[in-house]
Scaffold this motif. Structure first.
Motif, mmCIF file in Angstrom:
data_model
loop_
_atom_site.group_PDB
_atom_site.id
_atom_site.type_symbol
_atom_site.label_atom_id
_atom_site.label_comp_id
_atom_site.label_asym_id
_atom_site.label_seq_id
_atom_site.Cartn_x
_atom_site.Cartn_y
_atom_site.Cartn_z
ATOM 1 N N GLU A 168 -29.013 8.775 -42.164
ATOM 2 C CA GLU A 168 -29.737 7.504 -42.225
ATOM 3 C C GLU A 168 -29.601 7.001 -43.659
ATOM 4 O OE1 GLU A 168 -33.985 6.078 -40.612
ATOM 5 O OE2 GLU A 168 -34.126 7.256 -42.455
ATOM 6 N N ALA A 169 -29.136 5.784 -43.807
ATOM 7 C CA ALA A 169 -28.902 5.247 -45.150
ATOM 8 C C ALA A 169 -29.087 3.737 -45.138
ATOM 9 C CB ALA A 169 -27.495 5.605 -45.625
ATOM 10 N N GLU A 170 -29.233 3.170 -46.330
ATOM 11 C CA GLU A 170 -29.309 1.713 -46.431
ATOM 12 C C GLU A 170 -27.983 1.111 -45.970
ATOM 13 O OE1 GLU A 170 -30.550 0.194 -50.152
ATOM 14 O OE2 GLU A 170 -32.424 1.345 -50.225
ATOM 15 N N ALA A 171 -28.080 0.009 -45.254
ATOM 16 C CA ALA A 171 -26.891 -0.612 -44.670
ATOM 17 C C ALA A 171 -25.841 -0.943 -45.716
ATOM 18 C CB ALA A 171 -27.290 -1.865 -43.907
ATOM 19 N N THR A 172 -26.286 -1.230 -46.929
ATOM 20 C CA THR A 172 -25.345 -1.588 -47.996
ATOM 21 C C THR A 172 -24.923 -0.375 -48.836
ATOM 22 O OG1 THR A 172 -27.215 -2.168 -49.418
ATOM 23 C CG2 THR A 172 -26.184 -3.957 -48.177
ATOM 24 N N ASN A 173 -25.329 0.821 -48.401
ATOM 25 C CA ASN A 173 -25.005 2.019 -49.187
ATOM 26 C C ASN A 173 -24.497 3.141 -48.279
ATOM 27 O OD1 ASN A 173 -24.787 3.400 -51.615
ATOM 28 N ND2 ASN A 173 -26.803 4.347 -51.407
ATOM 29 N N ILE A 174 -23.659 2.767 -47.318
ATOM 30 C CA ILE A 174 -23.092 3.751 -46.391
ATOM 31 C C ILE A 174 -21.715 4.180 -46.911
ATOM 32 C CG2 ILE A 174 -22.299 4.155 -44.029
ATOM 33 C CD1 ILE A 174 -24.173 1.900 -43.157
ATOM 34 N N PRO A 175 -21.489 5.469 -47.096
ATOM 35 C CA PRO A 175 -20.161 5.914 -47.546
ATOM 36 C C PRO A 175 -19.129 5.717 -46.444
ATOM 37 C CG PRO A 175 -21.541 7.797 -47.017
ATOM 38 C CD PRO A 175 -22.426 6.594 -46.928
ATOM 39 N N GLU A 176 -17.894 5.397 -46.828
ATOM 40 C CA GLU A 176 -16.839 5.237 -45.836
ATOM 41 C C GLU A 176 -16.507 6.569 -45.185
ATOM 42 O OE1 GLU A 176 -13.374 3.192 -47.175
ATOM 43 O OE2 GLU A 176 -14.515 1.673 -48.268
ATOM 44 N N THR A 177 -16.473 7.635 -45.993
ATOM 45 C CA THR A 177 -16.182 8.981 -45.495
ATOM 46 C C THR A 177 -16.931 10.000 -46.343
ATOM 47 O OG1 THR A 177 -14.248 9.219 -46.954
ATOM 48 C CG2 THR A 177 -13.853 8.353 -44.718
ATOM 49 N N PHE A 178 -17.005 11.222 -45.823
ATOM 50 C CA PHE A 178 -17.446 12.368 -46.605
ATOM 51 C C PHE A 178 -16.219 13.242 -46.854
ATOM 52 C CE2 PHE A 178 -21.824 11.892 -44.594
ATOM 53 C CZ PHE A 178 -22.390 11.372 -45.755
ATOM 54 N N GLU A 179 -15.868 13.433 -48.116
ATOM 55 C CA GLU A 179 -14.720 14.280 -48.449
ATOM 56 C C GLU A 179 -15.176 15.726 -48.634
ATOM 57 O OE1 GLU A 179 -12.383 13.030 -51.721
ATOM 58 O OE2 GLU A 179 -11.506 11.312 -50.671
ATOM 59 N N ILE A 180 -14.450 16.630 -48.005
ATOM 60 C CA ILE A 180 -14.715 18.058 -48.178
ATOM 61 C C ILE A 180 -13.472 18.683 -48.799
ATOM 62 C CG2 ILE A 180 -15.123 20.235 -46.983
ATOM 63 C CD1 ILE A 180 -16.894 18.809 -45.057
ATOM 64 N N ASP A 181 -13.634 19.206 -49.997
ATOM 65 C CA ASP A 181 -12.516 19.755 -50.755
ATOM 66 C C ASP A 181 -12.372 21.249 -50.445
ATOM 67 O OD1 ASP A 181 -10.576 20.456 -52.537
ATOM 68 O OD2 ASP A 181 -11.560 19.601 -54.306
ATOM 69 N N VAL A 182 -11.244 21.623 -49.841
ATOM 70 C CA VAL A 182 -11.012 23.027 -49.475
ATOM 71 C C VAL A 182 -10.030 23.706 -50.424
ATOM 72 C CG1 VAL A 182 -11.485 22.568 -47.037
ATOM 73 C CG2 VAL A 182 -9.127 22.429 -47.883
ATOM 74 N N THR A 183 -9.807 23.112 -51.584
ATOM 75 C CA THR A 183 -8.837 23.675 -52.523
ATOM 76 C C THR A 183 -9.132 25.144 -52.821
ATOM 77 O OG1 THR A 183 -8.516 21.513 -53.568
ATOM 78 C CG2 THR A 183 -7.835 23.438 -54.821
ATOM 79 N N ASP A 184 -8.110 26.008 -52.592
ATOM 80 C CA ASP A 184 -8.186 27.447 -52.856
ATOM 81 C C ASP A 184 -9.268 28.171 -52.054
ATOM 82 O OD1 ASP A 184 -6.074 27.358 -54.636
ATOM 83 O OD2 ASP A 184 -7.360 26.987 -56.374
ATOM 84 N N ALA A 185 -9.743 27.535 -50.982
ATOM 85 C CA ALA A 185 -10.749 28.201 -50.145
ATOM 86 C C ALA A 185 -10.124 29.408 -49.441
ATOM 87 C CB ALA A 185 -11.306 27.226 -49.113
ATOM 88 N N GLU A 186 -10.881 30.486 -49.330
ATOM 89 C CA GLU A 186 -10.390 31.713 -48.716
ATOM 90 C C GLU A 186 -10.856 31.823 -47.273
ATOM 91 O OE1 GLU A 186 -11.776 34.839 -51.216
ATOM 92 O OE2 GLU A 186 -10.382 34.368 -52.864
ATOM 93 N N VAL A 187 -10.246 32.753 -46.546
ATOM 94 C CA VAL A 187 -10.644 33.007 -45.161
ATOM 95 C C VAL A 187 -12.137 33.348 -45.116
ATOM 96 C CG1 VAL A 187 -10.366 34.550 -43.193
ATOM 97 C CG2 VAL A 187 -8.354 33.772 -44.448
ATOM 98 N N GLY A 188 -12.845 32.729 -44.211
ATOM 99 C CA GLY A 188 -14.282 32.975 -44.089
ATOM 100 C C GLY A 188 -15.141 31.919 -44.756
ATOM 101 N N THR A 189 -14.511 31.032 -45.535
ATOM 102 C CA THR A 189 -15.269 29.966 -46.183
ATOM 103 C C THR A 189 -15.719 28.939 -45.142
ATOM 104 O OG1 THR A 189 -13.965 30.232 -48.199
ATOM 105 C CG2 THR A 189 -15.259 28.213 -47.989
ATOM 106 N N GLN A 190 -16.984 28.564 -45.211
ATOM 107 C CA GLN A 190 -17.521 27.565 -44.292
ATOM 108 C C GLN A 190 -18.237 26.468 -45.068
ATOM 109 O OE1 GLN A 190 -19.993 29.846 -41.560
ATOM 110 N NE2 GLN A 190 -18.269 30.127 -40.159
#
Length: 225
Positions: free
Chosen positions: A129-151
Motif C-alpha cells: 500500500e503506497a501513495e499513488a504518486t510514490n509507487i515504485p515501478e519494480t522491486f530489484e533483488i540483487d543476487v550477486t554472488d548469492a550461494e545455494v540456499g540463499t533466500q
C-alpha cells in the motif's frame, strides 16, 4: 513515480464497432473508474499512451486531460492485441495526490549468483500500500554472488517512504538453489514423457545393428545346411 500527461477525448460511442473505428484512427478506448463516480469513457492517442505505459510500468500513473479538467489515473488493466502488439483497451482507477492505493509491484532479479546455482523467482510480484504518486515501478533483488540456499523474503525489500507491505512478511520471493545436473534433467524429462504417454524412438544406428546381426545369423544358418 513521475506522471505523464495525456490529452484525452470523452467517448460517446460504445460497442465493438465504435472500438474498431477508434483503433483504426490509431487511438485507444479507455475507462476511468473510482471515487464513487460514474465511469468516464475516454479515447486516448495510441502511440503516446503506449509510450507512457512502457515508461511507467505495470502501475503507470497518467495525468489525463479532457474537457478542461485533469484526472490522475492509475493503470489497472491493459489489453494488448496478441498478434499486432498494439493497445486495444485500458482500464484506469481515478486517484488523488496523497491518496494511498493497493498495488502489486513486479519483482526484477539483477546480478549473477555463484556458479552452479539456479535463481528461481518464486513470486513475481509483491503487494504494498503506497501513495499513488510514490509507487515504485519494480522491486530489484540483487543476487550477486548469492550461494545455494540463499533466500530473499518480502520483508527484506526496501519500501518507499510511507508504504506498507501487504504481502506476508515471510513470503519467499527469490530462491537460490543448486543447478540441476545433466543426469537430473534427463531423468525429469523421461519422467515427464512417461506421464504424458510419450515413447522415445530407438536410435537408428542401434536398429540397423540389430538388423545386421540378424542377417549374419541367417547367413550362418544357411551355410550350416
Amino acid at each position: 513515480m513521475s506522471t505523464e500527461k495525456i490529452t484525452a477525448e470523452v467517448r460517446t460511442e460504445f460497442g465493438k464497432g465504435a472500438a474498431r473505428r477508434i483503433r483504426r484512427e490509431h487511438k485507444v478506448p479507455a475507462v476511468v473508474y473510482g471515487h464513487g463516480n460514474d465511469p468516464i469513457h475516454l479515447t486516448l492517442p495510441g502511440h503516446d499512451t503506449m509510450m507512457a505505459l512502457k515508461h511507467g510500468g505495470a502501475n503507470a500513473l497518467l495525468e489525463l486531460e479532457f474537457d478542461g479538467t485533469t484526472q490522475l489515473a492509475l493503470t489497472k488493466q491493459v489489453q494488448v492485441d496478441p498478434v499486432r502488439r498494439v493497445l486495444e483497451h485500458v482500464d484506469f482507477v481515478a486517484v488523488k495526490r496523497g491518496e494511498k492505493v493497493t498495488v502489486d509491484v513486479p519483482v526484477v532479479v539483477v546480478g549473477d549468483a555463484k556458479p552452479e546455482t539456479l535463481v528461481v523467482t518464486e513470486n513475481a510480484t509483491v503487494q504494498i500500500e503506497a501513495e499513488a504518486t510514490n509507487i515504485p515501478e519494480t522491486f530489484e533483488i540483487d543476487v550477486t554472488d548469492a550461494e545455494v540456499g540463499t533466500q530473499f523474503l518480502a520483508e527484506q525489500i526496501a519500501l518507499p517512504n510511507g508504504a506498507t507491505l501487504l504481502s506476508d512478511a515471510d513470503l519467499l520471493v527469490v530462491n537460490v538453489t543448486a543447478a540441476p545436473t545433466a543426469e537430473e534433467i534427463e531423468a525429469e524429462l523421461e519422467e515427464a514423457e512417461a506421464e504424458a504417454g510419450i515413447e522415445r524412438d530407438e536410435p537408428e544406428d542401434a536398429t540397423e545393428g540389430d538388423d545386421d546381426a540378424a542377417e549374419g545369423e541367417n547367413a550362418e544358418d544357411g551355410d550350416s545346411e
